[in-house]
Design an enzyme around this catalytic site. Structure first.
Site, mmCIF file in Angstrom:
data_model
loop_
_atom_site.group_PDB
_atom_site.id
_atom_site.type_symbol
_atom_site.label_atom_id
_atom_site.label_comp_id
_atom_site.label_asym_id
_atom_site.label_seq_id
_atom_site.Cartn_x
_atom_site.Cartn_y
_atom_site.Cartn_z
ATOM 1 N N TRP A 41 0.839 -1.209 0.000
ATOM 2 C CA TRP A 41 0.000 0.000 0.000
ATOM 3 C C TRP A 41 0.867 1.249 0.000
ATOM 4 C CZ3 TRP A 41 -3.982 -1.984 -1.823
ATOM 5 C CH2 TRP A 41 -4.523 -3.170 -1.345
ATOM 6 N N ASP A 42 2.005 1.183 0.687
ATOM 7 C CA ASP A 42 2.940 2.311 0.657
ATOM 8 C C ASP A 42 3.458 2.563 -0.761
ATOM 9 O OD1 ASP A 42 3.015 3.082 3.338
ATOM 10 O OD2 ASP A 42 4.642 1.725 3.832
ATOM 11 N N LEU A 43 3.887 1.478 -1.416
ATOM 12 C CA LEU A 43 4.420 1.646 -2.775
ATOM 13 C C LEU A 43 3.353 2.194 -3.706
ATOM 14 C CD1 LEU A 43 6.486 -1.649 -3.139
ATOM 15 C CD2 LEU A 43 7.383 0.679 -2.950
#
Lengths: 402, 402
Positions: A163-165
């Site tokens: 989700w960060d990427l």
């Protein structure tokens, strides 16, 4: 490193993966990205993995090709400098990327009071402003309850902060999209990208939400591909492959490579399934299919099988550890033109990569390392804020910048 | 649905997750996105999850708000129509998103021969053009060997197609960035985004590559957060939480919420570690720390603990299944303004979401369902290619469009 965005100036005040990777993508496509760093480093400046000397390989990976201005953001005068940098004038400036709190001194309202057309992109945890990280959001949307062996009862969190990427790439997209609009209409924008909405909307887009609402939870199924043919298989020599067949062509190629057509025919006769035409039948009947494949793969060795799979157009990948891949896999690492071995601020020399995208036929510029903290403080204060030597000297003397 | 990109026209010929999600993001930010669909549907038109009637929830989720032109791409005349659509004139057109083969009839060279400034964004498997899917690339970069319980020897593939999702957002970003350049310089671009480079570069950016080269493989560690404090914990009432403390403030908040300061102090005295100052020590000494936390969480129930954690600013998330979350979690789904319940082409009615980004203070337009295959064939052939009724009728009669 490409120059497709050259001329743009982005100010970044962000830590961890999502915000800094958004800035990295913009920098690697040619934008000037100036990080505002807390004196001594922000909350991710010592994030693991570390070098033996304690420098963060994570931080220096995510901040390649950026400039660094080190400011004491705990003091009002330092905060004023950060606001001035974010809201500095220029048609190609006024682009601010952050994960600072929505209501703090770097709020959009505070910045827009200085520059009405500023574009603020804010990575958030929960959309309501409460804290979250990739792993906590992921637990809340149920992905760890779908991951791991069938029958297991323990959640398996992903190691990859997906989700960060995704948030980083979304940030780069949304900033660029908002700039396209600003160039036409003159409008700024306050764009919020919460990890919680990245997760919820992505699961919606791929049909998981509709499925869960109408059919309940999917349940764990190990490494089996949902709804078609795919799984990991062990070979006679200890190698392990992931093999997928979604389209009829992929399926026929796989059967041809393994010489399994007759065996599959017998299962089709027994079940009435048409595995070439119906990808779902390959999943529904996988308990009957898998033993044939296990036997065929289990009798093969990689050196013989790999060219047969490739010749048949099979979609497959070897399992390998990252340490093996970085030393031996030419397509991913050792021969990948995306990577270039350079020196980093930690003092280590190792391969760094440019953006995931390749602009075919265009020159790929040299890789740039991350800056040292504050490496560009004086130059940026002079160029962006127009401060003279005396003013910059007084900021140093007051301990406000470094 | 926002109109930040309104006026742009993107032609999409793509299947599976990465390409269509890139088009979805562009559509949900306001672009007109016209899908070129094979008559009867492309290779993902029956991809699971399916409705009881056999319609794909996956396909109709990924293609919301787009238009559909159904063409027989197996015939030369149909291929000519697709090329003409992709290369149609207009300052806001000439944007083509695809996962068709790099050297096929939709090659960049073929399109650029019609329109020199076309921007082609191609999602690929391997960068060399050989086939790959998210799961096969993931096996090759070693993530499944880092995922799952410590000591386990079986690779654990992720269920979430993280590289695909990242590719979609990268596609939207790169198309938008290339358009910014084209508006200044007039140049087109051939942009290739291979899943293999998404994986390799991302692991590089986060320090995994440097770590693997200098320190070897990280190894599995279950749900433990690498390099700081984080893990899943079970409560007395059967609830399970993921809890993270990376910053000193997060750590102190966690200890305060659980009243663990004294116990931690004793471990610090015994080990010489300073857990507040050194996030890595929380990881190195986690075997000593975890029993205290297991006992504290194991004695608590969620209804009492959750407000204490929130008051202390702890970063945590409950584990819940997706079916539970979609029915009960107001922040993610039931009260999330990103979602709106609409009717879909499958005939089902369920919540659909807009983009992950929120443009604060701007109107969020209504959600749009996916098109039926070919719903826009005639209108697009007339509007984009300028065909008259008779010409369109002849294409229908010849079975080239539907």
């Amino acid at each position: 490193m490409y120059n497709i965005l050259s001329g743009l100036r982005v100010i970044e005040a962000a830590s961890f993966v999502a915000g800094p990777s958004g800035g990295l993508y913009l920098a690697q496509m040619g934008a000037q990205v100036i990080r505002i760093d807390q004196l001594g480093g922000g909350p991710d400046f010592r994030r693991w993995p570390l070098t033996p000397a304690g420098d963060s390989l994570y931080w220096e990976g995510l901040n390649k090709g950026k400039q660094s201005v080190a400011i004491d953001l705990t003091r009002a005068e330092g905060r004023e400098l950060a606001v001035a940098l974010a809201a500095a004038p220029g048609d190609n400036a006024g682009l601010f990327l952050t994960n600072f709190p929505v209501a703090g001194f770097l709020s959009h309202a505070a910045l827009a009071a200085r520059r009405a057309d500023i574009i603020t992109l804010r990575i958030m945890g929960w959309a309501d402003g409460s804290p979250a990280l990739d792993y906590t959001v992921n637990a809340a949307v149920g992905v760890p309850d779908m991951t791991g062996p069938a029958g297991d009862t323990h959640p398996v969190n992903h190691v990859l902060p997906a989700w960060d990427l995704l948030g980083g790439a979304w940030a780069a997209f949304a900033v660029t999209a908002a700039l396209l609009r600003r160039r036409t209409s003159g409008e700024g924008a306050e764009i919020r990208v919460p990890l919680s909405d990245l997760a919820a909307t992505s699961l919606g887009h791929m049909g998981f939400v509709a499925e869960a609402l109408t059919q309940g939870d999917r349940g764990r199924m190990g490494n089996d591909l949902y709804g078609a043919f795919g799984r990991d298989f062990a070979l006679a020599d200890g190698a392990r492959l992931y093999v997928v067949a979604i389209t009829p062509r992929q399926w026929r190629g796989l059967l041809a490579a393994l010489e399994l057509a007759d065996g599959i025919c017998a299962i089709e006769a027994a079940t009435g399934a048409d595995f070439a035409a119906d990808e779902g039948a390959r999943f529904t009947h996988r308990a009957a299919l898998f033993p044939l494949f296990e036997a065929a793969f289990g009798a093969a060795v990689l050196a013989d099988l790999a060219p047969r799979l490739d010749a048949a157009g099979v979609t497959w990948g070897p399992y390998q550890t990252l340490a093996h891949a970085v030393q031996h896999d030419a397509r991913l690492f050792t021969g990948n033109p995306q990577f270039e071995t350079i020196s980093h601020p930690s003092g280590l020399t190792y391969p760094a990569s440019g953006p995931a995208a390749t602009l075919a036929g265009e020159a790929r510029g040299p890789q740039q390392p991350a800056p040292r903290l504050g490496a560009d403080t004086d130059a940026v204060l002079a160029d962006v804020l127009g401060l003279d030597c005396g003013a910059i000297g007084r900021l140093h003397d007051a301990g406000l910048v470094a």
